[in-house]
Design a protein around this motif. Structure first.
Motif, mmCIF file in Angstrom:
data_model
loop_
_atom_site.group_PDB
_atom_site.id
_atom_site.type_symbol
_atom_site.label_atom_id
_atom_site.label_comp_id
_atom_site.label_asym_id
_atom_site.label_seq_id
_atom_site.Cartn_x
_atom_site.Cartn_y
_atom_site.Cartn_z
ATOM 1 N N VAL A 3 6.489 -1.069 -10.623
ATOM 2 C CA VAL A 3 5.326 -0.289 -11.019
ATOM 3 C C VAL A 3 4.099 -1.177 -10.863
ATOM 4 C CG1 VAL A 3 4.214 0.915 -12.930
ATOM 5 C CG2 VAL A 3 6.679 1.088 -12.638
ATOM 6 N N ALA A 4 3.064 -0.640 -10.224
ATOM 7 C CA ALA A 4 1.812 -1.368 -10.056
ATOM 8 C C ALA A 4 0.732 -0.687 -10.883
ATOM 9 C CB ALA A 4 1.403 -1.388 -8.589
ATOM 10 N N ARG A 5 -0.263 -1.444 -11.264
ATOM 11 C CA ARG A 5 -1.390 -0.889 -12.018
ATOM 12 C C ARG A 5 -2.605 -0.810 -11.099
ATOM 13 N NH1 ARG A 5 -2.381 -3.513 -17.396
ATOM 14 N NH2 ARG A 5 -0.863 -1.957 -18.007
ATOM 15 N N VAL A 6 -3.183 0.373 -11.056
ATOM 16 C CA VAL A 6 -4.429 0.596 -10.331
ATOM 17 C C VAL A 6 -5.479 1.002 -11.360
ATOM 18 C CG1 VAL A 6 -5.605 1.943 -8.556
ATOM 19 C CG2 VAL A 6 -3.200 1.296 -8.242
ATOM 20 N N GLY A 51 6.278 2.691 -7.079
ATOM 21 C CA GLY A 51 6.388 2.413 -5.647
ATOM 22 C C GLY A 51 5.222 1.586 -5.149
ATOM 23 N N PRO A 52 5.167 1.403 -3.835
ATOM 24 C CA PRO A 52 4.133 0.540 -3.268
ATOM 25 C C PRO A 52 2.749 1.187 -3.336
ATOM 26 C CG PRO A 52 5.392 1.585 -1.527
ATOM 27 C CD PRO A 52 6.060 1.950 -2.820
ATOM 28 N N VAL A 53 1.759 0.358 -3.539
ATOM 29 C CA VAL A 53 0.376 0.830 -3.518
ATOM 30 C C VAL A 53 -0.171 0.518 -2.126
ATOM 31 C CG1 VAL A 53 -1.887 0.699 -4.599
ATOM 32 C CG2 VAL A 53 0.149 0.429 -5.987
ATOM 33 N N ASP A 54 0.171 1.389 -1.195
ATOM 34 C CA ASP A 54 -0.256 1.221 0.188
ATOM 35 C C ASP A 54 -1.526 2.033 0.432
ATOM 36 O OD1 ASP A 54 0.703 3.805 0.153
ATOM 37 O OD2 ASP A 54 2.448 3.374 1.405
ATOM 38 N N ASP A 55 -1.962 2.081 1.688
ATOM 39 C CA ASP A 55 -3.193 2.801 2.020
ATOM 40 C C ASP A 55 -3.114 4.274 1.633
ATOM 41 O OD1 ASP A 55 -4.361 0.490 2.964
ATOM 42 O OD2 ASP A 55 -3.924 0.909 5.073
ATOM 43 N N ALA A 56 -1.957 4.886 1.808
ATOM 44 C CA ALA A 56 -1.799 6.303 1.465
ATOM 45 C C ALA A 56 -1.926 6.514 -0.042
ATOM 46 C CB ALA A 56 -0.457 6.820 1.970
ATOM 47 N N VAL A 79 -12.105 1.569 -7.265
ATOM 48 C CA VAL A 79 -10.654 1.566 -7.389
ATOM 49 C C VAL A 79 -10.172 0.161 -7.024
ATOM 50 C CG1 VAL A 79 -8.484 2.518 -6.494
ATOM 51 C CG2 VAL A 79 -10.477 4.005 -6.772
ATOM 52 N N LYS A 80 -9.345 -0.431 -7.878
ATOM 53 C CA LYS A 80 -8.801 -1.745 -7.552
ATOM 54 C C LYS A 80 -7.372 -1.859 -8.054
ATOM 55 C CE LYS A 80 -10.702 -3.900 -11.653
ATOM 56 N NZ LYS A 80 -11.677 -4.774 -12.217
ATOM 57 N N VAL A 81 -6.590 -2.629 -7.352
ATOM 58 C CA VAL A 81 -5.210 -2.882 -7.729
ATOM 59 C C VAL A 81 -5.181 -4.160 -8.539
ATOM 60 C CG1 VAL A 81 -2.860 -3.275 -6.888
ATOM 61 C CG2 VAL A 81 -4.406 -1.758 -5.620
ATOM 62 N N GLU A 82 -4.573 -4.127 -9.722
ATOM 63 C CA GLU A 82 -4.455 -5.331 -10.529
ATOM 64 C C GLU A 82 -3.211 -6.086 -10.132
ATOM 65 O OE1 GLU A 82 -4.655 -4.577 -14.725
ATOM 66 O OE2 GLU A 82 -6.844 -4.605 -14.659
ATOM 67 N N ALA A 83 -3.301 -7.393 -10.170
ATOM 68 C CA ALA A 83 -2.147 -8.242 -9.860
ATOM 69 C C ALA A 83 -1.057 -7.995 -10.901
ATOM 70 C CB ALA A 83 -2.547 -9.699 -9.847
#
Length: 84
Positions: A3-6, A51-56, A79-83
């Protein structure tokens, strides 16, 4: 599945009056916090993405921000993806 945090940060555009920010700015000196010239208040949304935080995925999140999270007439957003 990872899980990624955006994070979507939403702020009023600079030319839009921010009465809540102004109220905070006026209160700070009374509370002993001097030297603050301006305060702008905004909103922060933290999205846990499966899942992956890709361009889509980022495009879909930007669409969400554009149509639901922010009123783009008076607000800007980032919008930013947190490490992890």
């Amino acid at each position: 599945m990872p899980v990624a945090r955006v994070v979507v940060d939403v702020m009023l555009k600079p030319e839009i009056l921010d009465p809540q920010g102004q109220a905070v700015q006026r209160a700070l000196p009374r509370l002993g916090f001097d030297g603050i010239a301006d305060v702008r208040q905004g909103k922060r949304f933290e999205l846990e993405v499966e899942g992956p935080v890709d361009d889509a995925a980022l495009a879909r999140i930007r669409e969400m921000a554009e149509t639901f999270l922010a009123n783009t007439v008076i607000e800007n957003y980032t919008v930013k993806v947190e490490a992890p």
